[in-house]
Design a protein around this motif. Structure first.
Motif, mmCIF file in Angstrom:
data_model
loop_
_atom_site.group_PDB
_atom_site.id
_atom_site.type_symbol
_atom_site.label_atom_id
_atom_site.label_comp_id
_atom_site.label_asym_id
_atom_site.label_seq_id
_atom_site.Cartn_x
_atom_site.Cartn_y
_atom_site.Cartn_z
ATOM 1 N N ASN A 225 -28.155 -71.722 -43.361
ATOM 2 C CA ASN A 225 -27.006 -70.990 -42.838
ATOM 3 C C ASN A 225 -27.227 -69.496 -43.061
ATOM 4 O O ASN A 225 -27.879 -69.079 -44.026
ATOM 5 C CB ASN A 225 -25.724 -71.422 -43.547
ATOM 6 N N ALA A 226 -26.669 -68.700 -42.180
ATOM 7 C CA ALA A 226 -26.832 -67.250 -42.290
ATOM 8 C C ALA A 226 -25.606 -66.541 -41.753
ATOM 9 O O ALA A 226 -24.924 -67.040 -40.858
ATOM 10 C CB ALA A 226 -28.067 -66.786 -41.522
ATOM 11 N N MET A 227 -25.325 -65.372 -42.311
ATOM 12 C CA MET A 227 -24.308 -64.471 -41.776
ATOM 13 C C MET A 227 -25.036 -63.232 -41.272
ATOM 14 O O MET A 227 -25.832 -62.640 -41.998
ATOM 15 C CB MET A 227 -23.288 -64.094 -42.848
ATOM 16 N N VAL A 228 -24.795 -62.870 -40.028
ATOM 17 C CA VAL A 228 -25.495 -61.749 -39.408
ATOM 18 C C VAL A 228 -24.485 -60.696 -38.973
ATOM 19 O O VAL A 228 -23.372 -61.027 -38.574
ATOM 20 C CB VAL A 228 -26.332 -62.216 -38.199
ATOM 21 N N ASP A 229 -24.888 -59.420 -39.048
ATOM 22 C CA ASP A 229 -23.939 -58.378 -38.679
ATOM 23 C C ASP A 229 -24.650 -57.088 -38.294
ATOM 24 O O ASP A 229 -25.406 -56.521 -39.089
ATOM 25 C CB ASP A 229 -22.984 -58.101 -39.850
ATOM 26 N N ARG A 230 -24.419 -56.653 -37.095
ATOM 27 C CA ARG A 230 -24.750 -55.305 -36.624
ATOM 28 C C ARG A 230 -24.119 -55.139 -35.250
ATOM 29 O O ARG A 230 -24.352 -55.975 -34.369
ATOM 30 C CB ARG A 230 -26.256 -55.065 -36.540
ATOM 31 N N ILE A 231 -23.328 -54.122 -35.064
ATOM 32 C CA ILE A 231 -22.717 -53.882 -33.756
ATOM 33 C C ILE A 231 -23.793 -53.321 -32.828
ATOM 34 O O ILE A 231 -24.390 -52.279 -33.097
ATOM 35 C CB ILE A 231 -21.530 -52.915 -33.868
ATOM 36 N N THR A 232 -24.035 -54.063 -31.753
ATOM 37 C CA THR A 232 -25.124 -53.736 -30.828
ATOM 38 C C THR A 232 -24.585 -53.788 -29.398
ATOM 39 O O THR A 232 -24.523 -54.852 -28.791
ATOM 40 C CB THR A 232 -26.282 -54.739 -30.994
ATOM 41 N N PRO A 233 -24.168 -52.657 -28.852
ATOM 42 C CA PRO A 233 -23.597 -52.667 -27.505
ATOM 43 C C PRO A 233 -24.654 -52.908 -26.435
ATOM 44 O O PRO A 233 -25.857 -52.834 -26.695
ATOM 45 C CB PRO A 233 -22.995 -51.268 -27.382
ATOM 46 N N ALA A 234 -24.172 -53.182 -25.251
ATOM 47 C CA ALA A 234 -25.082 -53.361 -24.119
ATOM 48 C C ALA A 234 -25.818 -52.058 -23.829
ATOM 49 O O ALA A 234 -25.276 -50.957 -24.006
ATOM 50 C CB ALA A 234 -24.309 -53.808 -22.889
ATOM 51 N N THR A 235 -27.065 -52.187 -23.402
ATOM 52 C CA THR A 235 -27.847 -51.014 -23.005
ATOM 53 C C THR A 235 -27.472 -50.643 -21.576
ATOM 54 O O THR A 235 -27.612 -51.445 -20.660
ATOM 55 C CB THR A 235 -29.345 -51.314 -23.087
ATOM 56 N N THR A 236 -26.982 -49.435 -21.402
ATOM 57 C CA THR A 236 -26.600 -48.959 -20.077
ATOM 58 C C THR A 236 -27.677 -48.019 -19.532
ATOM 59 O O THR A 236 -28.515 -47.493 -20.278
ATOM 60 C CB THR A 236 -25.268 -48.196 -20.142
ATOM 61 N N SER A 237 -27.643 -47.794 -18.229
ATOM 62 C CA SER A 237 -28.585 -46.845 -17.633
ATOM 63 C C SER A 237 -28.373 -45.450 -18.195
ATOM 64 O O SER A 237 -29.315 -44.672 -18.354
ATOM 65 C CB SER A 237 -28.424 -46.836 -16.109
ATOM 66 N N GLU A 238 -27.124 -45.120 -18.559
ATOM 67 C CA GLU A 238 -26.825 -43.819 -19.145
ATOM 68 C C GLU A 238 -27.521 -43.657 -20.501
ATOM 69 O O GLU A 238 -28.099 -42.608 -20.793
ATOM 70 C CB GLU A 238 -25.310 -43.678 -19.323
ATOM 71 N N ARG A 239 -27.480 -44.704 -21.318
ATOM 72 C CA ARG A 239 -28.133 -44.642 -22.629
ATOM 73 C C ARG A 239 -29.653 -44.485 -22.453
ATOM 74 O O ARG A 239 -30.296 -43.692 -23.148
ATOM 75 C CB ARG A 239 -27.827 -45.895 -23.435
ATOM 76 N N ALA A 240 -30.230 -45.297 -21.577
ATOM 77 C CA ALA A 240 -31.680 -45.225 -21.356
ATOM 78 C C ALA A 240 -32.084 -43.846 -20.838
ATOM 79 O O ALA A 240 -33.119 -43.288 -21.239
ATOM 80 C CB ALA A 240 -32.113 -46.314 -20.385
ATOM 81 N N ALA A 241 -31.260 -43.293 -19.951
ATOM 82 C CA ALA A 241 -31.557 -41.958 -19.420
ATOM 83 C C ALA A 241 -31.473 -40.909 -20.523
ATOM 84 O O ALA A 241 -32.264 -39.952 -20.552
ATOM 85 C CB ALA A 241 -30.591 -41.624 -18.293
ATOM 86 N N GLY A 242 -30.521 -41.085 -21.446
ATOM 87 C CA GLY A 242 -30.399 -40.157 -22.556
ATOM 88 C C GLY A 242 -31.617 -40.191 -23.461
ATOM 89 O O GLY A 242 -32.064 -39.156 -23.974
ATOM 90 N N LEU A 243 -32.176 -41.377 -23.640
ATOM 91 C CA LEU A 243 -33.392 -41.523 -24.448
ATOM 92 C C LEU A 243 -34.559 -40.778 -23.799
ATOM 93 O O LEU A 243 -35.342 -40.099 -24.464
ATOM 94 C CB LEU A 243 -33.716 -43.009 -24.605
ATOM 95 N N ALA A 244 -34.659 -40.894 -22.486
ATOM 96 C CA ALA A 244 -35.730 -40.217 -21.760
ATOM 97 C C ALA A 244 -35.552 -38.700 -21.784
ATOM 98 O O ALA A 244 -36.512 -37.946 -21.957
ATOM 99 C CB ALA A 244 -35.782 -40.720 -20.319
ATOM 100 N N GLU A 245 -34.301 -38.257 -21.648
ATOM 101 C CA GLU A 245 -34.039 -36.823 -21.603
ATOM 102 C C GLU A 245 -34.257 -36.165 -22.961
ATOM 103 O O GLU A 245 -34.869 -35.096 -23.055
ATOM 104 C CB GLU A 245 -32.606 -36.575 -21.132
#
Length: 489
Positions: A225-245
């Motif tokens: 058994n395990a308890m897991v936790d990290r808030i991980t939102p969906a990757t949007t095109s805006e986020r990916a573009a920000g990474l590139a910029e």
């Protein structure tokens, strides 16, 4: 710059890159479900362990059982199985490239490549993130459902399974027949006692095929058994573009997450495990108290802020925490109705965990959407809210706040907001929920009669009457006035 093995040395110096020799990696873990959460959580820990000198025998071999996984495989293959993880806090950001993946199996009907890979003795753990709703749990019994169509198909055709559980049974059978030590099956999904649930699914499929095989699996295979936790939102095109910029990095499958990270894991493995404790994983004998705190306070807390926020027209979780009524509603329900049904754990009392949640939910960098928090209530409410209601009632305490949360969910599922705006379908059972929410406008008991969600709570006068009063107030006075009345404002 496109991310791949050749460009690693040329990346922006702010981006951390693997410090280990990836050519030495062996597939010690076969993981099914390479979504954002796995890559920001279990794989993140594994990458950290390798960066600190951990054994290269614990590389991760990816696998998928959904047709859409083939596109992810193609994207990651073009990047030599590399991808970036960006941790975003309030005013902070760290980017790291993970190199822990040493491959991704072809996605095929019948899952032949997965079954074959499970026979490799190097693979000592098969881990899963297949979503909370992917374990074939019966709505009526709360246990494994052997009558689900895909499960019946796996029982009838063991050599060409449809589900990951059928594939695991086939892989374990091959290991048994070859006289090999069985691999551990480790769920990393966010559901109570996920190891026990996974055992029920795997043994249940095996039982339908071969009773002796089922007995062997039950006696010899570990399902921690395990308890897991990290808030991980969906990757949007805006986020990916920000990474590139910002960093000049072109990554087809980037992951974004909060800085907070937690994994509490029972030390129950058949063939060894990575030294995860060296990078912060909490190895324990019993995960239950940690699980209760996280599922009831965090996941339950997400539900508490989600539905009023949707009705009030809010878009993000951090906006909810900045809204005086929503944040006060969250705080009051947590303190008065959830603290009582969780235990303090080493390193975190209920108020300390609550304070951490306030900070995490208010993180503006994550932009966690209210729509995501509202999603799949029919599967989440029975796990995250109903147990807190039932335990409070059993201990003689009233639950006006949790009754209001349930009424807010019902009002949301009506499918139309307070300004007559359409609320888009946001649940696999949306048509059923919408129909019952409309019936409940005049007869509130109709909503609570969903026994697969509420069990016998419709028969509990304290909850039934509080729910009915809350729902009537939402319809007659609106969300804002109802929240104010609950808060005594």
């Amino acid at each position: 710059m496109k991310l791949n093995a050749q460009t690693l040395s040329q990346l922006d110096p702010r981006i951390a890159v693997p410090s280990y020799d990836r050519s030495q990696l062996k597939p010690g873990i076969l993981h099914v479900g390479l979504g954002n959460f796995h890559r920001a959580h279990q794989a993140f820990y594994a990458n950290q362990l390798l960066n600190t000198g951990g054994s290269p025998d614990w590389g991760i071999l990816g696998a998928g059982v959904m047709p859409t996984d083939a596109a992810m495989r193609a994207d990651l293959e073009a990047q030599d199985w590399l991808y970036s993880v960006t941790k975003q806090g309030a005013g902070t950001e760290e980017v790291e490239v993970s190199g822990v993946m040493c491959g991704f199996l072809p996605v095929e009907e019948g899952h032949g490549p997965i079954i074959e890979a499970m026979q490799n003795p190097d693979v000592r753990i098969v881990s899963l993130t297949v979503t909370e709703g992917g374990y074939y749990v019966s709505a009526e019994t709360g246990g494994f459902n052997p009558e689900a169509p895909d499960i019946r198909a796996d029982i009838a055709s063991p050599d060409k399974p449809k589900t990951v559980f059928g594939a695991i049974v086939a892989g374990l059978k091959a290991r048994r027949d070859a006289g090999q030590v069985p691999f551990t099956v480790m769920s990393c999904d966010n559901l109570p006692h996920n190891g026990n649930v996974t055992r029920s699914a795997v043994v249940g499929v095996a039982r339908g095929q071969d009773g002796a095989l089922a007995d062997w699996i039950d006696a010899n295979v570990a399902f921690p058994n395990a308890m897991v936790d990290r808030i991980t939102p969906a990757t949007t095109s805006e986020r990916a573009a920000g990474l590139a910029e910002e960093y000049g990095l072109e990554d087809a499958r980037p992951v974004f997450c909060e800085p907070f990270l937690q994994w509490v894991l029972e030390d129950n493995f058949t063939a060894g495990r990575p030294a995860f404790e060296e990078v912060g994983v909490q190895i324990v004998e019993d995960v239950t108290p940690y699980e209760h705190m996280k599922i009831r306070m965090l996941n339950g807390g997400h539900a508490i802020i989600a539905y009023p926020s949707a009705l009030l027209g809010l878009t993000y979780a951090h906006e909810a925490m900045a809204h005086p009524l929503v944040s006060a509603f969250f705080d009051k329900v947590e303190r008065e109705e959830i603290y009582n049904v969780v235990e303090a754990v080493p390193g975190a009392t209920q108020p300390e965990y609550h304070a951490a949640l306030q900070e995490r939910f208010a993180n503006p960098a994550i932009r966690d959407t209210i729509a995501r928090l509202c999603f799949d209530g029919s599967n989440r409410q029975p796990k995250f809210i109903v147990p807190s209601v039932a335990e409070n009632l059993a201990q003689g305490r009233s639950v006006p706040g949790l009754a209001l949360e349930s009424a807010l969910w019902c009002r949301y599922c009506f499918g139309e907001g307070e300004q007559h705006q359409e609320i888009a379908a946001n649940d696999p059972s949306w048509d059923r929920l919408t129909g019952l929410a409309r019936e409940a406008r005049d007869r509130p008991a109709a909503w609570l009669e969903m026994r697969d969600i509420y069990g016998d709570l419709a028969e509990k006068p304290d909850f039934r009457d509080a729910f009915a009063a809350a729902l009537e107030s939402l319809w007659s006075k609106g969300c804002e006035a109802t929240l104010k009345a609950y808060l005594g404002l």
